[in-house]
Write a protein that holds these residues in place. Structure first.
Motif, short mmCIF file in Angstrom:
data_model
loop_
_atom_site.label_atom_id
_atom_site.label_comp_id
_atom_site.label_asym_id
_atom_site.label_seq_id
_atom_site.Cartn_x
_atom_site.Cartn_y
_atom_site.Cartn_z
N ALA A 1 18.99 23.19 22.51
CA ALA A 1 19.55 23.19 21.15
C ALA A 1 21.05 23.47 21.22
CB ALA A 1 18.85 24.22 20.29
N GLU A 2 21.78 22.91 20.29
CA GLU A 2 23.23 23.07 20.24
C GLU A 2 23.62 23.81 18.97
OE1 GLU A 2 27.27 20.29 19.98
OE2 GLU A 2 25.30 19.38 20.33
N ALA A 3 24.49 24.78 19.10
CA ALA A 3 24.95 25.55 17.94
C ALA A 3 25.79 24.68 17.02
CB ALA A 3 25.75 26.77 18.38
N LYS A 4 25.34 24.52 15.79
CA LYS A 4 26.07 23.74 14.79
C LYS A 4 26.51 24.66 13.65
CE LYS A 4 25.30 19.64 16.66
NZ LYS A 4 24.42 18.69 15.95
N PRO A 5 27.58 24.31 12.95
CA PRO A 5 28.08 25.18 11.88
C PRO A 5 27.02 25.42 10.79
CG PRO A 5 29.71 23.54 12.45
CD PRO A 5 28.46 23.14 13.17
N PHE A 6 26.87 26.67 10.43
CA PHE A 6 25.97 27.07 9.34
C PHE A 6 26.82 27.76 8.29
CE2 PHE A 6 22.61 29.79 7.39
CZ PHE A 6 21.75 28.77 7.02
N PRO A 7 27.07 27.10 7.16
CA PRO A 7 28.03 27.61 6.17
C PRO A 7 27.66 28.99 5.63
CG PRO A 7 27.45 25.32 5.72
CD PRO A 7 26.50 25.81 6.76
N ILE A 8 28.69 29.78 5.36
CA ILE A 8 28.53 31.09 4.74
C ILE A 8 28.74 30.95 3.24
CG2 ILE A 8 29.38 33.46 4.65
CD1 ILE A 8 28.11 32.81 7.29
N SER A 9 27.79 31.44 2.45
CA SER A 9 27.91 31.43 1.00
C SER A 9 28.34 32.80 0.51
CB SER A 9 26.57 31.05 0.36
OG SER A 9 26.15 29.77 0.78
N SER A 10 28.73 32.89 -0.75
CA SER A 10 29.06 34.18 -1.34
C SER A 10 27.78 34.82 -1.86
CB SER A 10 30.06 34.00 -2.48
OG SER A 10 29.52 33.14 -3.46
N ARG A 11 27.84 36.14 -2.06
CA ARG A 11 26.67 36.84 -2.59
C ARG A 11 26.35 36.32 -3.98
NH1 ARG A 11 27.97 43.09 -2.93
NH2 ARG A 11 26.13 43.09 -4.27
N ARG A 12 25.06 36.32 -4.32
CA ARG A 12 24.63 35.68 -5.57
C ARG A 12 24.41 36.66 -6.72
NH1 ARG A 12 22.58 30.80 -3.35
NH2 ARG A 12 23.09 30.82 -1.13
N ASP A 13 24.33 37.96 -6.44
CA ASP A 13 23.86 38.91 -7.45
C ASP A 13 24.92 39.31 -8.46
OD1 ASP A 13 25.30 40.39 -5.49
OD2 ASP A 13 24.43 42.23 -6.32
N MET B 1 23.74 35.59 21.61
CA MET B 1 24.86 36.11 20.82
C MET B 1 25.94 35.06 20.60
SD MET B 1 26.16 38.69 19.19
CE MET B 1 25.50 40.27 19.79
N ASP B 2 26.26 34.28 21.61
CA ASP B 2 27.33 33.29 21.48
C ASP B 2 27.04 32.28 20.37
OD1 ASP B 2 28.67 34.53 23.51
OD2 ASP B 2 28.07 33.08 25.07
N ALA B 3 25.78 31.89 20.23
CA ALA B 3 25.41 30.91 19.21
C ALA B 3 25.65 31.45 17.81
CB ALA B 3 23.95 30.50 19.37
N LEU B 4 25.44 32.75 17.61
CA LEU B 4 25.66 33.34 16.29
C LEU B 4 27.12 33.17 15.85
CD1 LEU B 4 23.62 36.65 16.68
CD2 LEU B 4 22.98 34.64 15.34
N GLY B 5 28.03 33.44 16.76
CA GLY B 5 29.44 33.26 16.44
C GLY B 5 29.81 31.82 16.23
N ALA B 6 29.24 30.93 17.06
CA ALA B 6 29.55 29.51 16.94
C ALA B 6 29.03 28.93 15.63
CB ALA B 6 28.97 28.75 18.13
N MET B 7 27.87 29.40 15.18
CA MET B 7 27.28 28.85 13.96
C MET B 7 27.95 29.38 12.69
SD MET B 7 23.16 28.68 14.77
CE MET B 7 23.00 30.44 15.10
N THR B 8 28.29 30.66 12.69
CA THR B 8 28.76 31.28 11.46
C THR B 8 30.24 31.61 11.44
OG1 THR B 8 28.31 33.53 12.25
CG2 THR B 8 26.49 32.35 11.18
N ALA B 9 30.90 31.52 12.60
CA ALA B 9 32.31 31.94 12.74
C ALA B 9 32.47 33.42 12.40
CB ALA B 9 33.22 31.08 11.87
#
Length: 300
Positions: A198-210, A148-156
């Motif tokens: 493995a280390e949690a790195k930022p994974f950018p959030i995009s806007s919806r595409r539809d 769970m912690d990695a999810l927050g660290a990657m996506t904020a």
């Protein structure tokens, strides 16, 4: 035809049809039978012109076909191993980040690399046992550590956890993911996916595409998780029906009503070919209408 879920679905159709119209429009629809109400609702959707004016069946367990259908470019990409537990976690991240998703296999490694280039992807997140090495240049390949912690660290983002009890529930669970309320779908039959070191790195959030102009998308419990995830990541709502054949289920018929020659996406080979699905919708509508006429005549 089976009447499973009929009353609930009819109520939803009526509410949606009335809610989307002015008073005069609502008055004109209130005397329609349930099939006509469903047709009116489905045909009133505004769908982007990029989508084909016909039903399309998208197959493929690895998600490549659905990715290519919904995405022409993406700065981010999620790639999971073939286990269902990794796919559920990958889908959880992909939908929250509006990122497409693929399932890795050694025999398709080069195809995935070509797709990364075609999409102009900058950040790839791997989930589970995926042999994509860190690449040089513009593409960064990160590994999801798990937990769970990695999810927050990657996506904020703040995720909640939901246990998917059986593999048969996987497609519906992914269809129900809401990017506004990120959820980690955990497989109840397996240990959580963990990648030590493995280390949690930022994974950018995009806007919806539809742009709220996606076609109707339907799935069943047999639909590939990656295909459902790609539709949800794009921004499309996915309706999970109880049977792929609209001639066998009123729930399925109402979900597809009026779309035999309009944009409709069905996820999985269980729906048949695109041509077969179109024909089955028309046959189901004709059968339902005939039965309605017979019932009405007998009642009169």
């Amino acid at each position: 035809m089976r009447s499973t879920h009929l009353s609930r679905l009819v109520a939803a159709v009526v509410l949606a049809a009335v809610g989307g119209c002015a008073v005069g429009c609502a008055d004109s629809r209130q005397n329609l039978n349930p099939l006509d109400q469903a047709i009116a609702l489905n045909e009133s959707r505004h769908v982007a012109t990029a989508f084909e004016e016909r039903p399309v069946v998208i197959d493929g367990e690895r998600g490549m076909e659905s990715l290519r259908y919904f995405f022409t470019a993406s700065e981010t990409l999620v790639v999971t191993d073939a286990t269902l537990e990794a796919q559920l976690r990958g889908a959880s991240i992909a939908v929250a980040a509006h990122a497409p998703m693929l399932v890795y296999s050694p025999g398709h490694r080069q195809e995935i690399l070509r797709e990364i280039e075609k999409l102009k992807t900058h950040t790839v997140l791997t989930v589970g046992d995926v042999s994509l090495a860190r690449t040089s240049g513009r593409v960064r390949v990160y590994r999801d550590p798990g937990g769970m912690d990695a999810l927050g660290a990657m996506t904020a983002e703040r995720f909640t956890a939901h246990v998917v009890e059986s593999p048969e529930d996987a497609a519906a669970a992914v269809a129900g993911l809401d990017p506004n309320h990120p959820t980690w779908l955990r497989a109840g039959w397996a240990d959580p996916v963990v990648m030590p070191g493995a280390e949690a790195k930022p994974f950018p959030i995009s806007s919806r595409r539809d742009a709220q102009m996606a076609p109707v998308v339907v799935a069943t419990s047999e639909s590939p998780v990656a295909a459902v995830a790609n539709a949800r990541s794009f921004g499309a709502a996915v309706t999970v029906v109880d049977d792929p054949d609209p001639r066998e289920s009123e729930q399925t018929l109402f979900a597809m009503a009026g779309l035999a020659e309009l944009p409709l996406v069905a996820l999985g080979s269980q729906f048949g070919t695109s041509e077969e699905l179109s024909s089955r919708i028309m046959q189901a509508e004709e059968y339902y209408s005939a039965q309605t006429r017979v019932t009405g005549a007998q009642g009169g």
